[in-house]
Each structure stands twice: as structure tokens, then as C-alpha cells.
Design an enzyme around this catalytic site. Structure first.
Site, PDB file in Angstrom:
ATOM      1  N   SER A  22      -1.902 -12.038  -2.157  1.00 43.62           N
ATOM      2  CA  SER A  22      -2.624 -10.919  -2.643  1.00 43.62           C
ATOM      3  C   SER A  22      -4.113 -11.043  -3.095  1.00 43.62           C
ATOM      4  O   SER A  22      -4.677 -11.701  -2.347  1.00 43.62           O
ATOM      5  CB  SER A  22      -1.760 -10.004  -3.700  1.00 43.62           C
ATOM      6  OG  SER A  22      -2.310  -8.879  -3.903  1.00 43.62           O
ATOM      7  N   ASP A  63       4.240  -3.117   4.134  1.00 37.36           N
ATOM      8  CA  ASP A  63       3.552  -3.370   2.955  1.00 37.36           C
ATOM      9  C   ASP A  63       2.518  -2.208   2.778  1.00 37.36           C
ATOM     10  O   ASP A  63       1.768  -2.090   3.514  1.00 37.36           O
ATOM     11  CB  ASP A  63       3.033  -4.729   2.870  1.00 37.36           C
ATOM     12  CG  ASP A  63       2.205  -5.106   1.675  1.00 37.36           C
ATOM     13  OD1 ASP A  63       2.014  -4.141   0.871  1.00 37.36           O
ATOM     14  OD2 ASP A  63       1.625  -6.175   1.649  1.00 37.36           O
ATOM     15  N   HIS A 107       5.192  -5.815  -1.474  1.00 35.12           N
ATOM     16  CA  HIS A 107       4.086  -6.679  -1.158  1.00 35.12           C
ATOM     17  C   HIS A 107       4.503  -7.961  -1.737  1.00 35.12           C
ATOM     18  O   HIS A 107       3.369  -8.958  -1.964  1.00 35.12           O
ATOM     19  CB  HIS A 107       3.078  -5.831  -2.323  1.00 35.12           C
ATOM     20  CG  HIS A 107       1.777  -6.318  -1.963  1.00 35.12           C
ATOM     21  ND1 HIS A 107       0.995  -6.483  -1.093  1.00 35.12           N
ATOM     22  CD2 HIS A 107       0.987  -6.851  -3.049  1.00 35.12           C
ATOM     23  CE1 HIS A 107      -0.341  -6.966  -1.256  1.00 35.12           C
ATOM     24  NE2 HIS A 107      -0.355  -7.351  -2.448  1.00 35.12           N
TER      25      HIS A 107
END
Length: 286
Positions: free
Chosen positions: A92, A214, A245
């Protein structure tokens, strides 16, 4: 003040793997992968300190909340541990921090694994760019965080965890451990930022790993990243057939299969087992 804390090193081997978690998480995010990875490799884990406990009150906010600052702190951590030529897995927000760090210190990076990455979360219709969120949605999210952080977390985490009830409790606890003010400012940095230009200078080989469903970083973002990183030695996109995620929690065997293949390619090691072969069938290389 450094953003990183609680540095831990496990395992051993010729190849070093650095695991950098994303927003709201901590190093326990990697627990399901760690036994297999540390069996053959030196693995370094740490926490991004979102608690605000070590913040310097005199430090300018603008200097503290930037991807460049996270990148510099990742470099400092790797220098402190004597790391060179590592496979760095950035999840991320850490994916873009790792990209920036790899340009500033290419000697530290042998391969980048960019997991659920996005250089810009906000759509840009005039450019035909799909990030996944429009400005109104981001403003609404930031407003909800500012108004009642705990309630926002309880609503956000189930979606982030892909609806997996076994993954939600630990993830929720991690999110709630963040200082609400720090959490809000880091979220502003992430969701209102635009790091697309940083992709242009990335030279390290990259594996971009996305999740098919996602909500935060759709597969279209991975394709954009592949096209943009023209200077990279290699860019491969792998789409995991899962939801949410956090594939480390929801689809660990699929993710482990990808990481082990990257490690074999980067270091020439052979680490193959039945579980990896079976899990690999659910990950698509595109």
C-alpha cells in the site's frame, strides 16, 4: 524523529527481504508469511509508528507527512541493518515510499514487490486516469475520520479485509492503535497525494501485485504503473484472485507463491513446495 520502530530480524540466508506494511497496519500483518520466508532468507520487519508517541512537536507538519520522508526513513532503516541488494516488499503506502527510496539509493534494492500499490488514489477524468476514488469520496472519508475516528475504522476495516471475519479483529485493533491526528494527516498524504511522477525514475526490477477485487487500488492502477515505469529493468503485474486490500491476511498462500518466485528469480534460490505450487494456480501473471 523516525517513522519506523520495533525493528526485528528473523531467519538467515544470502538474500534479505524487507517487509514494509501499509497504512493502519503493523508488522504482525506478515505473520502468515514469515515462517516460510524466514526458513531460507534473512527477513527484516518493522512498524511504521502511527501512534504519535515519538513525534517532535517542533517538527514542521509539512516536512513530516510526505512520501519522501517515509522513503528516507526506509533508507535509514536499511542502512542501520547493513542491507544491500534486498528484495523489498512494500504494501500500500509503503510501495510508493519504496519506489522513491529505490531511486535515491539504488544499491539497497535488488527487486521491488509493490503490493496493492497506487501512486494516486484520486481519479483524474481529464487525463483518463482511474485511481478508484473521486474527490467527494475522499473528502467524505477524511471528514468521517476527523469527526469520529473509531466509528470510521469500524466501517472501513471490514471492506479492507475483504469481508473476512477472521482478519477483521486484528486489523481493527491495529487501526485503532493509531493516534487519530496522525492517522488523519497520513491519510491526507496518501489519498490527496500524487506520486505518479516518482514512477518515471524507478530502475529496479518490479513485481506489481494487485488483488482482483481491491476497492482501494483497482487492477487498472497496476496497468498504469507498468506503462509508466519505462526505465525499470522489468515490470511484471500479478493479479491475485481475492478480495480486499490485505492479501497477507486473506490470501497468504497465493501471495507467498508470488514472493517465492520473485526470490528465486532475484537470488537464484529454489524454494518450492506443494503448497506454493497449488497456491500459484490462483495468481494470474498478466
Amino acid at each position: 524523529m523516525r517513522w519506523y520502530a520495533n525493528v526485528k530480524e528473523v531467519g538467515g540466508g544470502d538474500t534479505t527481504v524487507v517487509l514494509a506494511h501499509g497504512y493502519g497496519a503493523n508488522q504482525t500483518l506478515w505473520d502468515k508469511l514469515l515462517p516460510a520466508l524466514s526458513q531460507h532468507h534473512r527477513v527484516i520487519l518493522f512498524d511504521w509508528d502511527f501512534t504519535g508517541g515519538g513525534a517532535d512537536e517542533q517538527e514542521a507538519e509539512a516536512a513530516r507527512y510526505t512520501f519522501g520522508r517515509f522513503a528516507d526513513d526506509l533508507i535509514a532503516l536499511m542502512d542501520d541493518k547493513g542491507v544491500r541488494g534486498a528484495v523489498v516488499v512494500g504494501h500500500s503506502m509503503s510501495a510508493m515510499a519504496a519506489c522513491i527510496a529505490s531511486v535515491r539509493r539504488p544499491d539497497l534494492f535488488a527487486h521491488l514487490v509493490l503490493l496493492c500499490a497506487s501512486p494516486r488514489y484520486m481519479d483524474s477524468p481529464s487525463e483518463g486516469y482511474v485511481g478508484g476514488f473521486d474527490r467527494a469520496s475522499i473528502d467524505g472519508m477524511l471528514g468521517a475520520m476527523s469527526s469520529d475516528f473509531g466509528t470510521w475504522v469500524k466501517g472501513f476495516v471490514p471492506n479492507a479485509a475483504g469481508g473476512d471475519p477472521s482478519a477483521s479483529p486484528a486489523l481493527e485493533q491495529s487501526f485503532l492503535s493509531m493516534h487519530p491526528g496522525v492517522a488523519l494527516e497520513v491519510a491526507r498524504m496518501i489519498f490527496l497525494g500524487d506520486q505518479r511522477g516518482a514512477l518515471d525514475a524507478v530502475a529496479a526490477p518490479c513485481t506489481v501485485v494487485q488483488v482482483a477485487a481491491d476497492f482501494a487500488a483497482p487492477p487498472a492502477v497496476a496497468e498504469y504503473m507498468r506503462r509508466r515505469m519505462e526505465k525499470a529493468a522489468e515490470v511484471e503485474v500479478v493479479v491475485i484472485d481475492s478480495v480486499g486490500h490485505f492479501p497477507q491476511l486473506v490470501a497468504p498462500q497465493q501471495l507467498l507463491a508470488v514472493l517465492q518466485r520473485v526470490l528465486r528469480s532475484a537470488a537464484g534460490e529454489v524454494v518450492v513446495g506443494a503448497e506454493e505450487e497449488q497456491a500459484g494456480e490462483a495468481a494470474e501473471v498478466v
